[in-house]
Design an enzyme around this catalytic site. Structure first.
Site, PDB file in Angstrom:
ATOM      1  N   GLU A 115     -11.973  -5.975   1.546  1.00 19.82           N
ATOM      2  CA  GLU A 115     -11.949  -4.895   1.602  1.00 19.82           C
ATOM      3  C   GLU A 115     -11.100  -3.888   1.483  1.00 19.82           C
ATOM      4  OE1 GLU A 115     -10.899  -4.054   6.121  1.00 19.82           O
ATOM      5  OE2 GLU A 115     -10.866  -6.184   6.091  1.00 19.82           O
ATOM      6  N   LYS A 117      -7.530  -1.899   0.622  1.00 19.78           N
ATOM      7  CA  LYS A 117      -5.922  -2.181   0.659  1.00 19.78           C
ATOM      8  C   LYS A 117      -6.007  -0.236   0.489  1.00 19.78           C
ATOM      9  CE  LYS A 117      -1.674  -4.125   2.387  1.00 19.78           C
ATOM     10  NZ  LYS A 117      -0.904  -2.908   1.683  1.00 19.78           N
ATOM     11  N   TYR A 235     -10.349  -0.451  10.826  1.00 21.66           N
ATOM     12  CA  TYR A 235     -10.081  -2.089   9.984  1.00 21.66           C
ATOM     13  C   TYR A 235     -10.163  -3.000  10.468  1.00 21.66           C
ATOM     14  CZ  TYR A 235      -5.092  -1.062   9.208  1.00 21.66           C
ATOM     15  OH  TYR A 235      -4.097  -0.962   9.669  1.00 21.66           O
ATOM     16  N   CYS A 418      38.337  -5.948  -3.990  1.00 22.58           N
ATOM     17  CA  CYS A 418      40.209  -5.620  -3.584  1.00 22.58           C
ATOM     18  C   CYS A 418      40.561  -7.133  -4.374  1.00 22.58           C
ATOM     19  CB  CYS A 418      39.747  -6.808  -2.582  1.00 22.58           C
ATOM     20  SG  CYS A 418      39.110  -8.568  -2.346  1.00 22.58           S
ATOM     21  N   CYS A 438      37.923  -9.398   2.625  1.00 24.01           N
ATOM     22  CA  CYS A 438      37.832  -8.790   1.310  1.00 24.01           C
ATOM     23  C   CYS A 438      37.235  -6.859   1.729  1.00 24.01           C
ATOM     24  CB  CYS A 438      36.277  -8.909   0.396  1.00 24.01           C
ATOM     25  SG  CYS A 438      35.689  -7.790  -0.908  1.00 24.01           S
TER      26      CYS A 438
HETATM   27  S1  IVH Z   1      -5.717  -5.513   7.767  1.00 25.82           S
HETATM   28  C1  IVH Z   1      -2.611  -8.233   9.746  1.00 25.82           C
HETATM   29  N1  IVH Z   1      -6.671  -3.827   6.322  1.00 25.82           N
HETATM   30  O1  IVH Z   1      -1.678  -3.020   4.989  1.00 25.82           O
HETATM   31  C2  IVH Z   1      -2.363  -6.942   9.653  1.00 25.82           C
HETATM   32  N2  IVH Z   1      -4.298  -3.402   6.704  1.00 25.82           N
HETATM   33  O2  IVH Z   1       0.494  -4.919   5.093  1.00 25.82           O
HETATM   34  C3  IVH Z   1      -3.646  -6.161   9.628  1.00 25.82           C
HETATM   35  N3  IVH Z   1      -3.110  -1.563   5.290  1.00 25.82           N
HETATM   36  O3  IVH Z   1       0.531  -2.429   7.989  1.00 25.82           O
HETATM   37  C4  IVH Z   1      -4.048  -5.585   8.106  1.00 25.82           C
HETATM   38  N4  IVH Z   1      -5.791  -0.365   4.602  1.00 25.82           N
HETATM   39  O4  IVH Z   1      -1.921  -0.611   7.236  1.00 25.82           O
HETATM   40  C5  IVH Z   1      -5.457  -4.054   6.590  1.00 25.82           C
HETATM   41  N5  IVH Z   1      -8.213  -2.708   4.934  1.00 25.82           N
HETATM   42  C6  IVH Z   1      -7.123  -2.908   6.014  1.00 25.82           C
HETATM   43  C7  IVH Z   1      -5.387  -2.053   5.395  1.00 25.82           C
HETATM   44  C8  IVH Z   1      -4.565  -2.783   6.110  1.00 25.82           C
HETATM   45  C9  IVH Z   1      -4.399  -0.692   4.256  1.00 25.82           C
HETATM   46  C10 IVH Z   1      -2.129  -1.694   5.896  1.00 25.82           C
HETATM   47  C11 IVH Z   1      -1.758  -1.754   7.220  1.00 25.82           C
HETATM   48  C12 IVH Z   1      -0.969  -2.231   7.045  1.00 25.82           C
HETATM   49  C13 IVH Z   1      -0.768  -2.590   5.350  1.00 25.82           C
HETATM   50  C14 IVH Z   1      -0.190  -4.365   5.747  1.00 25.82           C
END
Ligand code: IVH
Length: 673
Positions: A115, A117, A235, A418, A438
């Site tokens: 998916e 990010k 998510y 120092c 130091c």
């Molecule tokens: S799964 C185990 N899915 O990325 C953590 N995270 O570095 C669960 N994030 O803090 C995260 N899109 O805020 C997941 N499709 C996605 C995401 C996502 C953004 C962010 C989330 C998390 C960070 C992880």
């Protein structure tokens, strides 16, 4: 209209409005015009005004409500909100897959769900009986801020979950309490509009969409949050309502009324993951929102649970980031900084340049090896790269841009602070100041010690600490507790009253939790969360200090490098005497909050395998700890018993083989009670 008819009409209006919200935010469709929808909302508002006792918390009119707050309450998460490890290449993904295999039965086939990010802010939502009752930020992963009022203003978040399309057996669970996690974000269009308005008002521009999302959610006045037009994708569904795969989690999230993001895809192997990554890389600029990479998750939830957590991230999920943004600039100077450990770090001072939405004027060069590897000189034109919030790196020098005036950098022979000789051990890359006293080291150590997350002593800013050190009054943190008003008053800018207040603040800080005490010591790699883990695990400073390397490595959340660093720290005479000194000065370490009541679990080493219906893995871990037991990740002769959930892994079989007792989830719940 009488009250009964109004009630029926109100229910219908709420349902209709929610249906259009769902169409718009989840399915990207619109059946009626905005004006028609507004008209429905208007009627609902009118009716609720007439019969205020018919207003329910899930009514669309409640999206903006309540008084501005003066602060946010802290809330503890049901299970820690983890983060993801980053990777940047197919090779790293392949290596990850190889690592996974070590934790799974031989020949276990693994498939994935991928998916986008999203570049925003993680939020946890709690629904009771289908109604949104709490929304919280991630905070430190364990404790976040209660931002319910603000989150309620985000239209993409349902105030009431829909359950009618869910399979019957899952509906029952949704009716009690469930948690949904996801990302609040801002579309590119809204972001640009917000920045145009800032520019018009001559106000500073927002650096990036993440900052503005976080800033908008953490507004004390929900009206402001509402005006920012935020969006949300879900998510994760930490509550098990019957989903067996991550793909199914997404399906359920949609059925519940969330957008779970577009472009998600099932991938049967790493090759398909790579295809997906390439597809999204091309699509990225055309999307109406920012995405900084993809998230790859092991699709089978039981495998995902079995893979557990490493550090602060699930082993079975990883972020595959898009290449960081780059820019070129000129190295105007290279200067040296002396850190808390005495290491000298060369820092490039750059001609300021805008990268990934923020201005960059410094880049770390780490050490002399890195300078040699890059062959960077003062005056060079370089490519710098910024990934996320990390301090930018110089990735490459453009040698053809040289004009002959570039100057070579040499590590100074004397400490720039120092003046003591600089040394380098042959086995280490870093240069160090040879002076254990130091001033730079002392200064960094002291500032860390008094900082908010450590002793939190107000009134001791950098200028004051500098004066105290120069006046030879404070050499190490323990000396702070010897200070009196008369020591402070003669210092520049110290009024009598301020001196009294500061001494009082120092005195008050003598009572400190074990976690803060550990954090304040400034052990390399030991941040706030690791300090909490250590405090919980060992419950006294004496035990932390005496822990063997193996015992430290055994702490579930602590990896090898961190364990080693803690071990080295507490085997250094100087540090041991600092701890003794602090305690000698009357520092009192408050007993750990985890009340270790004598229970049937006290001291027991417990393994959990498979999926538990009633709690997540993290919750189980927390419960074991609270009851004084010890969570262990693998079964051995020393394990007291194994809790066996749904789809148990090889640990159940191993327990049988070793004669370690196993118990069912139900028996486990009874034990906890
Ligand atoms: S799964 C185990 N899915 O990325 C953590 N995270 O570095 C669960 N994030 O803090 C995260 N899109 O805020 C997941 N499709 C996605 C995401 C996502 C953004 C962010 C989330 C998390 C960070 C992880």
């Amino acid at each position: 209209m009488n009250k009964q008819t109004a009630k029926v009409r109100i229910e219908k209006l709420k349902k209709e409005i929610n249906h259009h919200r769902y169409l718009y935010h989840v399915l990207d469709k619109q059946e009626i015009t905005d004006a028609a929808l507004d008209s429905l909302k208007h009627e609902l508002d009118d009716l609720e005004r007439q019969w205020p006792d018919l207003i329910t918390p899930d009514s669309p009119t409640q999206r903006v409500g309540g008084q501005p707050q003066d602060k946010f309450d802290k809330v503890r998460h049901r299970s820690p909100m983890l983060s993801l490890n980053d990777s940047f290449s197919l090779r790293e993904i392949q290596e990850w897959e190889t690592r996974l295999a070590k934790f799974l039965p031989p020949d276990q086939k693994v498939d994935y769900f991928t998916e986008l990010k999203m570049d925003g802010l993680a939020i946890s939502l709690i629904y009771k009986k289908g109604i949104l009752v709490r929304a919280a930020t991630r905070g430190d992963g364990n404790v976040g801020e209660n931002v319910t009022q603000n989150i309620k203003t985000i239209e993409a978040i349902p105030l009431l979950l829909s359950t009618e399309n869910l399979p019957g057996n899952t509906r029952r669970k949704v009716a009690s309490e469930i948690e949904v996690r996801g990302e609040v974000f801002m579309s590119k269009k809204v972001f640009e509009r917000a920045n145009k308005e800032q520019a018009k008002k001559n106000l500073p521009l927002y650096a990036n969409p993440r900052n503005i999302s976080a800033g908008s959610v953490r507004q004390l006045d929900p009206q402001i949050t509402a005006s920012r037009k935020l969006n949300f994708v879900a998510y994760d569904l930490p509550t098990n309502i019957g989903q067996k795969t991550h793909e199914q989690t997404h399906k359920f999230l949609r059925l519940l009324g969330f957008s779970a993001g577009g472009h998600n895809q099932y991938c049967q192997d790493v090759e398909s993951v790579e295809e997906y990554y390439k597809k999204i890389s091309k699509l990225r600029d055309k999307l109406g929102y920012w995405t900084d990479g993809i998230v790859i998750t092991v699709n089978d939830n039981s495998l995902l649970a079995r893979l557990g957590v490493v550090g602060k991230a699930p082993r079975g999920a990883i972020a595959y980031k898009f290449p960081a943004e780059q820019a070129t600039t000129i190295v105007e100077d290279i200067r040296v900084q002396v850190g808390r450990t005495g290491a000298l770090t060369p820092v490039a001072h750059l001609r300021p340049v805008l990268v990934a939405g923020s201005t960059v004027a410094r880049a770390t060069l780490h050490n002399m090896d890195e300078i040699n590897r890059l062959d960077v000189k003062i005056g060079d034109t370089v490519i710098i790269q910024k990934a996320g919030d990390i301090i930018p790196d110089i990735v490459k020098v453009l040698p053809k841009m040289r004009n002959g005036n570039e100057k070579l950098f040499n590590m100074p022979k004397k400490c720039p602070v120092c003046g003591s000789p600089v040394t380098k051990k042959s086995e280490e890359v870093a240069h160090y100041c040879s002076n254990k006293d130091c001033y730079a080291m002392q200064h960094q150590q002291l500032s860390h010690f008094v900082s908010k997350k450590a002793y939190d002593i107000e009134g001791l800013g950098p200028k004051i600490l500098e004066q105290l050190a120069k006046a030879d009054l404070v050499k190490n943190p323990a000396d702070l507790f010897d200070l009196s008003e008369s020591d402070l008053e003669p210092l520049e800018r110290f009024a009598e009253k301020a001196a009294v207040n500061t001494i009082e603040a120092i005195r008050n800080s003598k009572k400190v939790t074990l976690q803060r005490f550990i954090y304040a010591l400034g052990i390399r790699h030991v941040g706030e969360e690791t300090s909490i883990d250590l405090a919980r695990e060992f419950s006294s400073i004496d035990k932390v200090m005496k822990a063997s390397l193996a015992e430290l490595e055994d702490v579930h959340e602590i990896g090898g490098v961190v364990a080693k660093s803690i071990h080295i720290f507490f085997n250094d005479k100087k540090n041991i005497s600092l701890v003794k000194n602090l305690i000698g000065k009357g520092v009192y370490i408050l007993p750990e909050r985890v009340i270790k009541r004598k229970s049937s679990l006290t001291g027991k080493r417990i393994v959990v395998t498979g999926i538990l219906e009633s709690m997540s893995r993290e919750e189980a871990k927390e419960k074991i700890r609270q009851a004084g037991g010890k969570w262990v990740s693998s079964v051995s002769k020393n394990t007291d018993f194994v809790v066996v959930g749904d789809n148990p892994g090889s640990k159940a079989a191993k327990a049988k083989k070793l004669g370690v007792p196993t118990i069912s989830e139900r028996a486990w719940q009874k034990l906890l009670k």
